[in-house]
Structures are given as C-alpha cells and as structure tokens.
Write an enzyme that holds these catalytic residues in place. Structure first.
Site, PDB file in Angstrom:
ATOM      1  N   ASN A 256     -36.867 -48.300 -45.165  1.00 48.52           N
ATOM      2  CA  ASN A 256     -36.889 -46.880 -45.554  1.00 48.52           C
ATOM      3  C   ASN A 256     -35.733 -46.102 -44.940  1.00 48.52           C
ATOM      4  O   ASN A 256     -35.102 -45.286 -45.610  1.00 48.52           O
ATOM      5  CB  ASN A 256     -38.229 -46.251 -45.159  1.00 48.52           C
ATOM      6  CG  ASN A 256     -39.391 -46.901 -45.877  1.00 48.52           C
ATOM      7  OD1 ASN A 256     -39.184 -47.704 -46.794  1.00 48.52           O
ATOM      8  ND2 ASN A 256     -40.616 -46.579 -45.465  1.00 48.52           N
TER       9      ASN A 256
ATOM     10  N   THR B 227     -14.196 -12.253 -76.767  1.00 55.47           N
ATOM     11  CA  THR B 227     -15.594 -12.082 -76.359  1.00 55.47           C
ATOM     12  C   THR B 227     -16.392 -12.257 -77.642  1.00 55.47           C
ATOM     13  O   THR B 227     -15.911 -11.900 -78.725  1.00 55.47           O
ATOM     14  CB  THR B 227     -15.865 -10.679 -75.754  1.00 55.47           C
ATOM     15  OG1 THR B 227     -15.644  -9.701 -76.761  1.00 55.47           O
ATOM     16  CG2 THR B 227     -14.984 -10.378 -74.551  1.00 55.47           C
ATOM     17  N   HIS B 228     -17.555 -12.866 -77.542  1.00 55.09           N
ATOM     18  CA  HIS B 228     -18.369 -13.189 -78.726  1.00 55.09           C
ATOM     19  C   HIS B 228     -17.595 -14.057 -79.713  1.00 55.09           C
ATOM     20  O   HIS B 228     -17.859 -14.019 -80.912  1.00 55.09           O
ATOM     21  CB  HIS B 228     -18.858 -11.920 -79.434  1.00 55.09           C
ATOM     22  CG  HIS B 228     -19.427 -10.887 -78.511  1.00 55.09           C
ATOM     23  ND1 HIS B 228     -20.771 -10.831 -78.188  1.00 55.09           N
ATOM     24  CD2 HIS B 228     -18.827  -9.882 -77.806  1.00 55.09           C
ATOM     25  CE1 HIS B 228     -20.975  -9.822 -77.353  1.00 55.09           C
ATOM     26  NE2 HIS B 228     -19.811  -9.244 -77.088  1.00 55.09           N
TER      27      HIS B 228
ATOM     28  N   SER C  71     -10.336 -41.146 -88.715  1.00 56.18           N
ATOM     29  CA  SER C  71     -11.595 -41.366 -89.416  1.00 56.18           C
ATOM     30  C   SER C  71     -11.481 -42.651 -90.214  1.00 56.18           C
ATOM     31  O   SER C  71     -10.416 -42.979 -90.719  1.00 56.18           O
ATOM     32  CB  SER C  71     -11.852 -40.182 -90.353  1.00 56.18           C
ATOM     33  OG  SER C  71     -12.702 -40.579 -91.412  1.00 56.18           O
TER      34      SER C  71
ATOM     35  N   LYS D  36      -7.651 -37.228 -91.035  1.00 55.93           N
ATOM     36  CA  LYS D  36      -8.337 -36.746 -89.839  1.00 55.93           C
ATOM     37  C   LYS D  36      -7.680 -37.134 -88.521  1.00 55.93           C
ATOM     38  O   LYS D  36      -7.174 -38.229 -88.352  1.00 55.93           O
ATOM     39  CB  LYS D  36      -9.793 -37.256 -89.817  1.00 55.93           C
ATOM     40  CG  LYS D  36     -10.677 -36.673 -90.893  1.00 55.93           C
ATOM     41  CD  LYS D  36     -10.985 -35.197 -90.690  1.00 55.93           C
ATOM     42  CE  LYS D  36     -11.870 -34.988 -89.523  1.00 55.93           C
ATOM     43  NZ  LYS D  36     -13.253 -34.781 -89.795  1.00 55.93           N
TER      44      LYS D  36
ATOM     45  N   ASN E  81      -9.290 -36.515 -84.869  1.00 58.69           N
ATOM     46  CA  ASN E  81     -10.483 -35.929 -84.248  1.00 58.69           C
ATOM     47  C   ASN E  81     -10.387 -35.851 -82.723  1.00 58.69           C
ATOM     48  O   ASN E  81      -9.850 -36.756 -82.083  1.00 58.69           O
ATOM     49  CB  ASN E  81     -11.717 -36.763 -84.613  1.00 58.69           C
ATOM     50  CG  ASN E  81     -12.008 -36.718 -86.097  1.00 58.69           C
ATOM     51  OD1 ASN E  81     -11.721 -35.723 -86.757  1.00 58.69           O
ATOM     52  ND2 ASN E  81     -12.564 -37.800 -86.609  1.00 58.69           N
TER      53      ASN E  81
ATOM     54  N   GLU F 109     -15.096 -34.269 -77.256  1.00 58.57           N
ATOM     55  CA  GLU F 109     -16.496 -34.252 -77.697  1.00 58.57           C
ATOM     56  C   GLU F 109     -17.366 -35.150 -76.823  1.00 58.57           C
ATOM     57  O   GLU F 109     -18.494 -34.809 -76.473  1.00 58.57           O
ATOM     58  CB  GLU F 109     -16.591 -34.708 -79.156  1.00 58.57           C
ATOM     59  CG  GLU F 109     -15.997 -33.704 -80.127  1.00 58.57           C
ATOM     60  CD  GLU F 109     -15.882 -34.279 -81.523  1.00 58.57           C
ATOM     61  OE1 GLU F 109     -16.523 -33.751 -82.424  1.00 58.57           O
ATOM     62  OE2 GLU F 109     -15.149 -35.272 -81.717  1.00 58.57           O
TER      63      GLU F 109
HETATM   64  N1  ARG Z   1     -35.340 -50.740 -52.710  1.00 60.30           N
HETATM   65  C1  ARG Z   1     -35.999 -49.692 -52.013  1.00 60.30           C
HETATM   66  C2  ARG Z   1     -35.482 -48.350 -52.500  1.00 60.30           C
HETATM   67  O1  ARG Z   1     -34.485 -48.313 -53.092  1.00 60.30           O
HETATM   68  C3  ARG Z   1     -35.742 -49.825 -50.548  1.00 60.30           C
HETATM   69  C4  ARG Z   1     -36.810 -49.261 -49.697  1.00 60.30           C
HETATM   70  C5  ARG Z   1     -38.074 -49.991 -49.872  1.00 60.30           C
HETATM   71  N2  ARG Z   1     -39.054 -49.660 -48.925  1.00 60.30           N
HETATM   72  C6  ARG Z   1     -40.322 -49.975 -49.092  1.00 60.30           C
HETATM   73  N3  ARG Z   1     -41.141 -49.666 -48.152  1.00 60.30           N
HETATM   74  N4  ARG Z   1     -40.752 -50.614 -50.152  1.00 60.30           N
HETATM   75  O2  ARG Z   1     -36.096 -47.326 -52.279  1.00 60.30           O
END
Ligand code: ARG
Length: 459
Positions: free
Chosen positions: A110, A155-156, A277, A283, A285, A290
């Site tokens: 984490n 404008t507009h 085109s 054309k 384009n 775009e």
């Molecule tokens: N692959 C996970 C992500 O991108 C990594 C973290 C995963 N952590 C866990 N407790 N499963 O968030």
C-alpha cells in the site's frame, strides 16, 4: 505458483480471478520507480540495522541487475504475480533466495504503490511541462511575427473589434502559463514521500523515513500514515491540470478548424498536418486539430472516473484504488501526444494576412471607435452609440461600410462629423489606439512577448 501472500490460503485463486485483479499489464510501466524505491528502502533497512548490512547490500546489487535486465528486454512478468511490486519481489527471491525475502520488511504494497505512483507522476509532470514550454515558446514566436497582422476579434462569434493575430495567440500563451503553474503546484504536493506508512498504521521497526526521502529526492514525508496510503490527490490534481490544459488546447483547435475553413480562410494548415478525403478530391481536413479536440473528452473522462472511484472509499487503502493507474497513464500518454502535434501544427501554418485584414474591415469592427470619436467631440456616449447605430443600419441597407461613407452621408445623420473621423476609424488606428497593458496595440503586445521570453528562460 505460490503467492507471496499464500500462507493463510488453502486453495489457489481462480485463474480468471488472477486475470481480473492483476494490474501487471499496466503497472509494469512503473518498474524503474519500484526498483529505485526498493533500493532506497533496502539501503535504509541495512543502515538502521533492521536487516543485516550484507543482506541489504546483496538486495541493492541484485535490484540494480534486475533493472538492467528489464531495460534490455530480458525479463518477462507474470500475471499470476499480480502487480509490478510482487513480480519484482518474486524475481528478486528467485535470484537470491531467502535474502530477497527480507526486502519487504517494514513495508506494505500500500505504501509501495503510493510511492511508485508519486515518483512516476513527478517524472511525468516534468515531461508534460517541458512540452508545454515548447508550445508556449512556439506561440510566443508566432505572436512576435504577427504584431501587425490585423484580424477581427469576436464575441458571440460575431465580428466585434479589430485585434491582431499576436494578441489572439498571446491570449492562449496566458492560458498555458497558468497550466504550467498549476502543474508546478501539483508537483509540490506530489513531492512528499508516503513510504513508511506501511499498510495503514506505519510499522514497529525504527524506519528512517527522512533518509529514504533524501535518497529518492522527495522534498518531505507524509504526516499521517492512513492518508499516506489512501491519498490520490496528486493523480487527481495532475489530471485536473491536464484537463484544463486540454480544454485550452481544444478551444484553440476549434479556432484552427474555423480559420482553415473556406468560410474564414484565415490560415492554411501545412500538408503534413492535414488529411484528404477518400471520396472528395478537393478536401483538406484539419484532422489533427479535430483529434486533439476529441481527445480532450478522453482526458476529462479519466479525471471523472478517478474522482468517482475515490468518492465512496473508506480509509485507508481499498483495491478500488488500483483503478487510478490506467486512466492516469492514458491521460498522460494522450497529453504527451497532443501537445507536440499541436505545437508542430501551429508552427507550420500559413497566415493569410490579407483575408484577416479584409475580415477586420468588414463587419463594422470599428463602430465602437466611431462612437468614441464622437465622444471626443463632446457627444455623450449613449447618443454617440445611437448615431453610429443608425449609420451602421444605413450601411447595411446600402451594402457599404463606415470607411466608405461620404462626409455628406455622415453629416446627414449628425452634423458633428468632419474629415478627421476617417483616420480615427481605420482598423490600424483602432488597434494602435488600444495601447493599454493587455491590449492589442503593437507596443503593448511587444512588451508582453518580451516578458514572456524572460519568463520562459527561468523555466
Ligand atoms: N496493485 C495494487 C494497486 O495498484 C498494489 C497495492 C495492493 N495492495 C493490496 N493490499 N492489495 O493498488
């Protein structure tokens, strides 16, 4: 394959589930950040005596080798190992066995993924800013060549008052300057190290987070571990800044499309940035403009998707957050294609100065100046507005314009008129008279162009 977290499980995961929750197909692009982060973490673990120094050294050395092997294309990742973090750890363990198993001490995926994503985002903010700088310089140079290229301002989407092409382009330079500054600001908040947050509540090991921050070039460290692992503001902020930037680019593209149409004929796009085109031989384009306008929606979409993903998440980490990456990566990839294409497209346009000037002369863009001229003769502005309105109506009915009326025609509507009105309402004079800071007069835009150059030199 045994999962790195397989201890408390008796059955293996369903293979389709492996595919479903795996992120390696997209997070592998953070391999360098993951390895660099792990090297700093292992170095710190050794320094703090949390793992033996010799083990830390071997881990650091092997991670360096893995990095080179990946760069040389000699490593393949496995979906079953889920994500880049566990793929790399698995490879490390396969190379140095039990020593490799010590790397993840005092760390969770984490805080690891939060670290990688921040490092990646920092790198990409700089890359996008570099492209933005090129764009701004290109626009500023184009403005410099066109401080006397008179065109109608609208404008507009109705002709309003004459401006210059330089003035119009410099409006966009201002927008891109703000975009650049927003990214610098985002960078500051991204530049905070989350590693050490652990899964959510830090760890019992004596980590030296400041040391890791210094090793990895972070300006500071996060101050709350639960926020550290569950904050994705940096991705949202960067995508917001990119969305606003794309909005600016898209507006400009819209004008490029209009200007290159047969109706306007203000510019011609270079053949290298237009397409033909398959059926209509005549054309040419403006596809690039775009597409950039179109891809803007895609970048907004990624911002909306992540905002929506985040809105209901309880603290701290939730797997939903794995959804942050594909959108962020795609937004970055999209922006990194659009900005240089736009830069080259605008750098190679041919300006049809005469058509711009003719358009500025038509459409009564000097009507305000005619009214102002009356005010300078002592007429109250409201009365002047009324008089010029009547003259414009007369011109429309007689298919002419203010510059071509005879003095008798002027005086038929107001006896105040004399010869000097003609000079005051020439479009060139209308532009040059607007010499207020921020205005279209050559002197005013020349100053801004110089200020911009000095600013770009500091970036
Ligand atoms: N692959 C996970 C992500 O991108 C990594 C973290 C995963 N952590 C866990 N407790 N499963 O968030």
């Amino acid at each position: 394959m045994m999962k790195l977290w397989g201890g408390r499980f008796t059955k293996s995961t369903d293979s389709f589930t492996d595919h479903f929750h795996s992120s390696i197909s997209f997070d592998s692009r953070m391999y360098a950040e993951d390895i660099t982060g792990s090297i700093a973490h292992a170095t710190m673990l050794g320094k703090q005596g949390i793992i033996p120094q010799a083990d830390a050294d071997l881990i650091v050395k092997t991670l360096g080798e893995i990095l080179l092997d990946i760069q040389e294309g000699n490593v393949s990742f496995d979906e079953k190992a889920e994500d880049i973090h566990m793929n790399l750890e698995t490879i490390l363990i396969s190379r140095i066995g039990d020593v490799g198993k010590r790397l993840h001490t005092g760390r969770s995926r984490n805080d690891q993924v939060a670290l990688d994503a921040r490092m990646y985002t920092k790198k990409e903010i700089i890359a996008v800013q570099e492209l933005l700088k090129n764009l701004m310089e290109t626009l500023n140079d184009l403005a410099e060549k066109n401080t006397e290229t008179i065109m109608p301002g609208y404008t507009h989407l109705q002709r309003a008052q004459p401006v210059t092409l330089a003035h119009h382009i410099l409006a966009y330079v201002e927008m891109f300057k703000r975009d650049y500054a927003r990214m610098t600001d985002t960078y500051k908040r991204t530049d905070v190290l989350p590693l050490g947050s652990g899964a959510l509540a830090t760890t019992t090991y004596p980590l030296d987070r400041d040391f890791v921050a210094e090793q990895l070039g972070f300006a500071g460290i996060t101050q709350n571990s639960m926020d550290g692992v569950s904050d994705r503001d940096f991705a949202l902020e960067f995508m917001s800044a990119m969305s606003i930037m794309m909005m600016h680019l898209s507006r400009f593209c819209e004008e490029i499309i209009l200007w290159s149409s047969h109706e306007f004929k203000f510019i011609e796009l270079d053949d290298a940035y237009s397409t033909g085109s398959s059926i209509m031989p005549q054309k040419k384009n403006p596809d690039m403009a775009e597409l950039i306008r179109g891809k803007t929606g895609r970048v907004y979409g990624h911002l909306m998707a992540l905002l929506t993903t985040m809105k209901g998440l309880p603290l701290a980490y939730n797997k939903d957050m794995q959804e942050d990456k594909e959108g962020l990566f795609d937004a970055i990839d999209t922006v990194k294609m659009c900005v240089p294409v736009f830069t080259n497209m605008i750098a190679t346009i041919t300006v049809r100065e005469n058509n711009m000037l003719e358009a500025a002369k038509g459409g009564f863009t000097n009507a305000t100046d005619a009214a102002d001229w009356l005010v300078k003769q002592g007429v109250a502005f409201r009365d002047a507005h009324e008089i010029i309105g009547k003259l414009v109506l007369y011109c429309i009915q007689n298919n002419t314009n203010l510059d071509d009326l005879s003095l008798e025609e002027y005086q038929a509507i107001s006896p105040v008129f004399n010869e000097s009105v003609y000079a005051a309402i020439s479009v060139k004079q209308c532009v040059e008279a607007r010499n207020v800071t921020g205005g279209p007069a050559k002197e005013a835009t020349t100053k801004v162009i110089a200020t911009n150059k000095a600013y770009f030199a500091t970036l």
